[in-house]
Write an enzyme that holds these catalytic residues in place. Structure first.
Site, PDB file in Angstrom:
ATOM      1  N   GLU A 127       0.809  -1.239   0.000  1.00 51.43           N
ATOM      2  CA  GLU A 127       0.000   0.000   0.000  1.00 51.43           C
ATOM      3  C   GLU A 127       0.833   1.276   0.000  1.00 51.43           C
ATOM      4  O   GLU A 127       0.568   2.205   0.757  1.00 51.43           O
ATOM      5  CB  GLU A 127      -0.963  -0.015   1.200  1.00 51.43           C
ATOM      6  N   ASN A 169       2.117  -5.228  -3.162  1.00 50.10           N
ATOM      7  CA  ASN A 169       0.696  -5.494  -2.908  1.00 50.10           C
ATOM      8  C   ASN A 169      -0.050  -4.189  -2.639  1.00 50.10           C
ATOM      9  O   ASN A 169       0.431  -3.336  -1.879  1.00 50.10           O
ATOM     10  CB  ASN A 169       0.609  -6.398  -1.666  1.00 50.10           C
ATOM     11  N   HIS A 206     -10.440  -5.856  -2.776  1.00 51.45           N
ATOM     12  CA  HIS A 206     -11.555  -5.675  -1.841  1.00 51.45           C
ATOM     13  C   HIS A 206     -12.648  -4.927  -2.599  1.00 51.45           C
ATOM     14  O   HIS A 206     -12.576  -3.707  -2.761  1.00 51.45           O
ATOM     15  CB  HIS A 206     -11.115  -4.850  -0.628  1.00 51.45           C
ATOM     16  N   GLU A 235      -6.358 -10.551  -1.489  1.00 54.65           N
ATOM     17  CA  GLU A 235      -7.229 -10.289  -0.333  1.00 54.65           C
ATOM     18  C   GLU A 235      -8.685 -10.204  -0.768  1.00 54.65           C
ATOM     19  O   GLU A 235      -9.452  -9.356  -0.290  1.00 54.65           O
ATOM     20  CB  GLU A 235      -6.808  -8.981   0.362  1.00 54.65           C
ATOM     21  N   ASP A 237     -12.435 -10.052  -1.351  1.00 51.33           N
ATOM     22  CA  ASP A 237     -13.759 -10.120  -0.733  1.00 51.33           C
ATOM     23  C   ASP A 237     -14.675  -9.194  -1.526  1.00 51.33           C
ATOM     24  O   ASP A 237     -14.211  -8.245  -2.156  1.00 51.33           O
ATOM     25  CB  ASP A 237     -13.749  -9.807   0.772  1.00 51.33           C
TER      26      ASP A 237
HETATM   27  O1  G3I Z   1      -5.075  -7.874  18.696  1.00 53.02           O
HETATM   28  C1  G3I Z   1      -5.843  -6.813  19.242  1.00 53.02           C
HETATM   29  C2  G3I Z   1      -6.552  -7.266  20.474  1.00 53.02           C
HETATM   30  O2  G3I Z   1      -5.618  -7.615  21.450  1.00 53.02           O
HETATM   31  C3  G3I Z   1      -7.464  -6.155  20.954  1.00 53.02           C
HETATM   32  O3  G3I Z   1      -8.224  -6.619  22.052  1.00 53.02           O
HETATM   33  C4  G3I Z   1      -8.406  -5.713  19.855  1.00 53.02           C
HETATM   34  C5  G3I Z   1      -9.281  -4.545  20.288  1.00 53.02           C
HETATM   35  O4  G3I Z   1      -9.663  -3.770  19.186  1.00 53.02           O
HETATM   36  O5  G3I Z   1      -7.651  -5.303  18.747  1.00 53.02           O
HETATM   37  C6  G3I Z   1      -6.852  -6.351  18.218  1.00 53.02           C
HETATM   38  O6  G3I Z   1      -6.129  -5.903  17.088  1.00 53.02           O
HETATM   39  C7  G3I Z   1      -6.898  -5.712  15.920  1.00 53.02           C
HETATM   40  C8  G3I Z   1      -6.414  -6.699  14.865  1.00 53.02           C
HETATM   41  O7  G3I Z   1      -7.064  -6.431  13.648  1.00 53.02           O
HETATM   42  C9  G3I Z   1      -6.683  -8.150  15.241  1.00 53.02           C
HETATM   43  O8  G3I Z   1      -8.065  -8.380  15.332  1.00 53.02           O
HETATM   44  C10 G3I Z   1      -6.675  -4.295  15.457  1.00 53.02           C
HETATM   45  O9  G3I Z   1      -7.265  -3.409  16.377  1.00 53.02           O
HETATM   46  C11 G3I Z   1      -7.265  -4.090  14.099  1.00 53.02           C
HETATM   47  O10 G3I Z   1      -6.847  -2.820  13.618  1.00 53.02           O
HETATM   48  C12 G3I Z   1      -6.750  -5.145  13.158  1.00 53.02           C
HETATM   49  O11 G3I Z   1      -7.388  -4.942  11.907  1.00 53.02           O
HETATM   50  C13 G3I Z   1      -6.741  -5.540  10.813  1.00 53.02           C
HETATM   51  C14 G3I Z   1      -6.386  -4.482   9.796  1.00 53.02           C
HETATM   52  O12 G3I Z   1      -5.797  -5.096   8.661  1.00 53.02           O
HETATM   53  C15 G3I Z   1      -5.399  -3.476  10.366  1.00 53.02           C
HETATM   54  O13 G3I Z   1      -4.979  -2.599   9.399  1.00 53.02           O
HETATM   55  C16 G3I Z   1      -7.680  -6.566  10.196  1.00 53.02           C
HETATM   56  O14 G3I Z   1      -7.864  -7.656  11.104  1.00 53.02           O
HETATM   57  C17 G3I Z   1      -7.096  -7.097   8.889  1.00 53.02           C
HETATM   58  O15 G3I Z   1      -8.073  -7.880   8.223  1.00 53.02           O
HETATM   59  C18 G3I Z   1      -6.719  -5.936   7.996  1.00 53.02           C
HETATM   60  O16 G3I Z   1      -6.126  -6.454   6.824  1.00 53.02           O
HETATM   61  C19 G3I Z   1      -5.734  -5.496   5.846  1.00 53.02           C
HETATM   62  C20 G3I Z   1      -4.484  -5.999   5.193  1.00 53.02           C
HETATM   63  O17 G3I Z   1      -3.473  -6.223   6.155  1.00 53.02           O
HETATM   64  C21 G3I Z   1      -3.964  -5.018   4.147  1.00 53.02           C
HETATM   65  N1  G3I Z   1      -5.012  -4.707   3.181  1.00 53.02           N
HETATM   66  C22 G3I Z   1      -6.280  -4.269   3.747  1.00 53.02           C
HETATM   67  C23 G3I Z   1      -6.802  -5.280   4.756  1.00 53.02           C
HETATM   68  C24 G3I Z   1      -8.139  -4.849   5.304  1.00 53.02           C
HETATM   69  O18 G3I Z   1      -8.037  -3.671   6.052  1.00 53.02           O
END
Ligand code: G3I
Length: 302
Positions: A127, A169, A206, A235, A237
């Site tokens: 990105e 990516n 996406h 990725e 969806d």
């Molecule tokens: O692990 C913590 C947990 O300990 C805490 O209790 C909880 C409370 O909010 O947060 C948890 O972390 C979260 C993590 O996902 C695991 O669930 C983060 O806040 C959250 O920001 C994170 O989101 C991820 C996101 O990337 C972050 O940018 C998504 O799961 C993930 O699907 C998403 O994936 C991205 C790709 O890496 C790049 N392309 C876009 C895609 C979608 O946004």
């Protein structure tokens, strides 16, 4: 074939899913994963904040759980991601200049070296281009270390794991006419011309009502492939999970020889970062949705 992975393999492709380590104790989730998929991408566990929470202190526990689950079952792994403006640990967010450049390169080297030989493809840089019509790089602390930060990351990754495919990516790079798509294309073309090590381009794909599946998607895939790189849908969806659209994405990939494989960004709708859009192939109970049938049918056609 009767599963996504087996059907894709018959066409010389893989079919993968983003996987979360904390769900590996969920038997419904793991049952689908083990039955259907032959590639996994750790959804968050290989990101910089997860693997280097303190500078020069590396933690691979959750990533290893996913890698071990996959490799012990003959699945391969896409690494995600070595250098990114987002999900940086606090210490890195506060860095700049040559110190940040060195820290980024050290991170790339250490993580890619740790997983040497175990990663099919690495999202080396994620990105790095701006949204909108500028075609410019995204402003970030990494970009402010110099425009050559991306090629420096790719060279470090190649040195650390010579056999992994090295990918750039991004999202919103699906529509061939989009300025961001054209900008990434020019960068890849430039890297190929100058011998910067790059093997693949990842299209996140996406799709939703704001950024729908474009009718020229196949042109985008084939245009990148014509530069001499593999193309991976990394990725996928689709808001609402239209069976027709899912089927078209698969057909587009199968029509391009260098489209290696497709990864969906989660297994059940409830696993999705956009769960309310019901964008995936399995419902919250783990049942196959109509989109699943469309994908399987497209993989088995032709
Ligand atoms: O692990 C913590 C947990 O300990 C805490 O209790 C909880 C409370 O909010 O947060 C948890 O972390 C979260 C993590 O996902 C695991 O669930 C983060 O806040 C959250 O920001 C994170 O989101 C991820 C996101 O990337 C972050 O940018 C998504 O799961 C993930 O699907 C998403 O994936 C991205 C790709 O890496 C790049 N392309 C876009 C895609 C979608 O946004």
């Amino acid at each position: 074939g009767t599963t996504l992975g087996a059907s894709a393999a018959e066409k010389g492709r893989y079919f993968g899913a983003a996987v979360a380590a904390h769900k590996l104790g969920d038997s419904t989730y793991v049952g689908i994963l083990n039955r259907e998929f032959n590639m996994v991408t750790p959804e968050n566990e290989m990101k910089i904040d997860a693997t280097e929470p303190n500078q020069n202190q590396f933690t691979f526990g959750n990533a290893d759980r996913i890698v071990n689950h996959a490799t012990s079952r003959g699945m391969r792994v896409r690494g995600h991601t070595l250098a990114w403006h987002s999900q940086q640990p606090g210490w890195m967010q506060n860095m700049s200049g040559s110190a940040l450049r060195q820290a980024m390169l050290n991170h790339v080297t250490r993580v890619a070296s740790y997983y040497r030989g175990k990663i099919h493809s690495w999202d080396v840089v994620n990105e790095a281009f701006a949204d909108g019509s500028s075609g410019a790089r995204r402003d970030s602390n990494l970009q402010r270390t110099g425009n050559d930060w991306i090629e420096a990351a790719f060279r470090a990754a190649r040195a650390a794991d010579p056999n992994a495919k090295l990918c750039y990516n991004d999202y919103n790079t699906d529509d061939w006419t989009h300025a961001k798509t054209q900008a990434v294309y020019r960068m890849v073309q430039d890297f190929k011309n100058r011998g910067v090590p790059i093997d693949c381009v990842g299209l996140q794909s996406h799709f939703n009502n704001n950024s729908p599946y474009p009718s020229n998607y196949r042109t985008t895939l084939s245009s990148f492939a014509a530069l001499g790189v593999d193309v991976q849908i990394t990725e996928l969806d689709i808001e609402g999970a239209s069976p027709t659209t899912y089927g078209n994405v698969v057909k587009d990939c199968l029509a391009v020889a260098r489209c290696n494989g497709i990864t969906v960004w989660g297994i059940r709708d409830s696993d999705s970062w956009r769960a309310s859009q019901n964008p995936l192939l399995f419902n919250n109970s783990g049942g196959k949705k109509p989109a699943y049938d469309a994908v399987l049918s497209a993989l088995n056609s032709g």
